[in-house]
Motif scaffolding. Structure first.
Motif, short mmCIF file in Angstrom:
data_model
loop_
_atom_site.label_atom_id
_atom_site.label_comp_id
_atom_site.label_asym_id
_atom_site.label_seq_id
_atom_site.Cartn_x
_atom_site.Cartn_y
_atom_site.Cartn_z
N CYS A 25 11.60 0.08 5.97
CA CYS A 25 11.54 0.55 4.58
C CYS A 25 11.23 2.04 4.51
O CYS A 25 10.66 2.62 5.42
N LEU A 26 11.58 2.63 3.38
CA LEU A 26 11.30 4.05 3.13
C LEU A 26 9.99 4.23 2.38
O LEU A 26 9.45 5.33 2.34
N ALA A 27 9.50 3.16 1.77
CA ALA A 27 8.28 3.24 0.95
C ALA A 27 7.45 1.99 1.15
O ALA A 27 7.97 0.92 1.47
N GLY A 28 6.14 2.14 0.94
CA GLY A 28 5.24 1.01 1.01
C GLY A 28 4.77 0.71 2.42
O GLY A 28 5.12 1.40 3.38
N PRO A 29 3.96 -0.33 2.55
CA PRO A 29 3.32 -0.63 3.82
C PRO A 29 4.21 -1.42 4.77
O PRO A 29 5.23 -1.98 4.38
N VAL A 30 3.79 -1.45 6.02
CA VAL A 30 4.19 -2.52 6.93
C VAL A 30 3.15 -3.62 6.74
O VAL A 30 1.96 -3.35 6.71
N THR A 31 3.63 -4.84 6.57
CA THR A 31 2.73 -5.96 6.34
C THR A 31 2.86 -6.94 7.49
O THR A 31 3.97 -7.32 7.87
N ALA A 32 1.75 -7.32 8.06
CA ALA A 32 1.74 -8.25 9.19
C ALA A 32 0.99 -9.52 8.81
O ALA A 32 0.10 -9.51 7.96
N ILE A 81 1.15 5.03 8.60
CA ILE A 81 2.45 4.96 9.28
C ILE A 81 2.91 6.37 9.66
O ILE A 81 3.41 6.60 10.76
N ASP A 82 2.74 7.32 8.74
CA ASP A 82 3.18 8.69 8.99
C ASP A 82 2.40 9.34 10.13
O ASP A 82 2.90 10.25 10.79
N VAL A 83 1.19 8.88 10.37
CA VAL A 83 0.36 9.46 11.43
C VAL A 83 0.63 8.81 12.78
O VAL A 83 0.77 9.49 13.80
N ILE A 84 0.71 7.47 12.81
CA ILE A 84 0.75 6.77 14.11
C ILE A 84 2.13 6.23 14.46
O ILE A 84 2.32 5.71 15.55
N ASN A 85 3.09 6.32 13.59
CA ASN A 85 4.48 5.84 13.65
C ASN A 85 4.57 4.35 13.33
O ASN A 85 3.58 3.61 13.41
N VAL A 86 5.75 3.92 12.98
CA VAL A 86 5.90 2.58 12.41
C VAL A 86 5.71 1.48 13.45
O VAL A 86 5.22 0.39 13.13
N LEU A 87 6.07 1.73 14.71
CA LEU A 87 5.85 0.71 15.74
C LEU A 87 4.36 0.47 15.94
O LEU A 87 3.89 -0.68 15.94
N ASN A 88 3.60 1.56 16.10
CA ASN A 88 2.15 1.41 16.26
C ASN A 88 1.51 0.80 15.03
O ASN A 88 0.54 0.03 15.13
N ALA A 89 2.05 1.14 13.85
CA ALA A 89 1.53 0.55 12.61
C ALA A 89 1.78 -0.95 12.58
O ALA A 89 0.93 -1.73 12.14
N HIS A 187 6.02 6.82 -0.62
CA HIS A 187 7.10 7.05 0.35
C HIS A 187 6.54 7.49 1.70
O HIS A 187 5.50 8.15 1.77
N ARG A 188 7.25 7.12 2.74
CA ARG A 188 6.88 7.48 4.12
C ARG A 188 7.50 8.84 4.43
O ARG A 188 8.71 8.96 4.64
N LYS A 189 6.69 9.86 4.47
CA LYS A 189 7.20 11.22 4.62
C LYS A 189 7.76 11.49 6.02
O LYS A 189 8.51 12.44 6.23
N SER A 190 7.39 10.64 6.99
CA SER A 190 7.90 10.83 8.35
C SER A 190 9.27 10.19 8.54
O SER A 190 9.89 10.35 9.60
N PHE A 191 9.76 9.48 7.51
CA PHE A 191 11.05 8.81 7.62
C PHE A 191 12.17 9.70 7.10
O PHE A 191 11.94 10.62 6.31
N ARG A 192 13.37 9.39 7.54
CA ARG A 192 14.56 10.08 7.04
C ARG A 192 14.91 9.46 5.69
O ARG A 192 15.64 8.47 5.62
N LEU A 193 14.40 10.02 4.64
CA LEU A 193 14.50 9.41 3.32
C LEU A 193 15.89 9.55 2.72
O LEU A 193 16.31 8.71 1.93
N LEU A 194 16.59 10.62 3.08
CA LEU A 194 17.97 10.80 2.64
C LEU A 194 18.83 11.14 3.85
O LEU A 194 18.33 11.74 4.81
N PRO A 195 20.11 10.76 3.84
CA PRO A 195 20.97 11.04 5.00
C PRO A 195 20.97 12.49 5.41
O PRO A 195 20.90 12.82 6.59
N GLU A 196 20.96 13.39 4.42
CA GLU A 196 20.97 14.81 4.75
C GLU A 196 19.55 15.38 4.83
O GLU A 196 19.37 16.58 5.09
N GLN A 197 18.54 14.51 4.58
CA GLN A 197 17.12 14.89 4.59
C GLN A 197 16.87 16.20 3.84
O GLN A 197 16.57 17.24 4.42
#
Length: 202
Positions: A25-32, A81-89, A187-197
């Motif tokens: 996702c581009l916004a919101g949490p990762v939920t486990a 997520i923006d600090v530790i990356n989405v896999l670690n999150a 929004h997750r600022k570390s993600f590519r939110l738009l194709p052209e960013q």
């Protein structure tokens, strides 16, 4: 039908399954979520949450909550997520969900192929585990439903992104709204939110 889903991998009666939702996702949490199911648990509807309709997932949610030995839910929000990356999150979220289980699980089965040891509990990663084992499928349902409910809540604050429908995934509609309105605190600022960013004003 869940005839192909197995009740247990390790033989340990306190085996828990764990899974997450929202990595892409581009916004919101990762939920486990993490779930310990009783050995006798059966449900013909339960399978990988991605193969279920939203209606069926929300039908299963209270059944899993009521009939599980224990379950845990954890949100890891976009700032982390923006600090530790989405896999670690995702892994952190699974750890936090497992920490809520009572009794403590005796073995952990994890959907996917990446995990970090949790305390001194043995674990096994299982690719497509949510389509193979009941406890992982149950965790996938809880992770997805709890995340969807959260996204529907924050939709009320920013309805122009239609998170009630797209749940923060990178749909064309969501990206068009980002292009038009910019980004939000969700929004997750570390993600590519738009194709052209495009460059955003933070």
């Amino acid at each position: 039908m869940n005839g192909k889903l197995l009740a247990n991998y390790s033989g340990n009666p306190l085996e828990c399954g764990t899974d997450e939702a929202g990595r892409g996702c581009l916004a919101g949490p990762v939920t486990a979520a993490a779930v310990i199911l009783p050995n006798h648990f059966k449900n013909t509807l339960l399978k990988d949450s991605k193969q279920l309709s939203a209606t069926h997932r929300f039908q299963l949610k209270p059944i899993i909550e009521d009939e599980s030995v224990s379950y845990g839910i954890s949100h890891i929000f976009q700032e982390e997520i923006d600090v530790i990356n989405v896999l670690n999150a995702s892994i952190l979220g699974m750890h936090k969900a497992i920490a809520q289980l009572n009794p403590t699980p005796g073995f952990i089965i994890v959907d996917g192929n990446r995990f970090k040891p949790y305390k001194n509990i043995n674990h096994q990663t299982i690719i497509k585990g949510d389509s193979k084992f009941l406890s992982i499928a149950a965790a996938s349902v809880l992770a997805k439903t709890y995340r969807d409910l959260y996204m529907e809540t924050i939709h009320e604050e920013f309805p122009m992104y239609n998170w009630k429908q797209n749940k923060g995934y990178p749909t064309k509609e969501h990206r068009e709204a980002i292009k038009k309105y910019g980004i939000t605190k969700y929004h997750r600022k570390s993600f590519r939110l738009l194709p052209e960013q495009l460059k955003f004003q933070f």
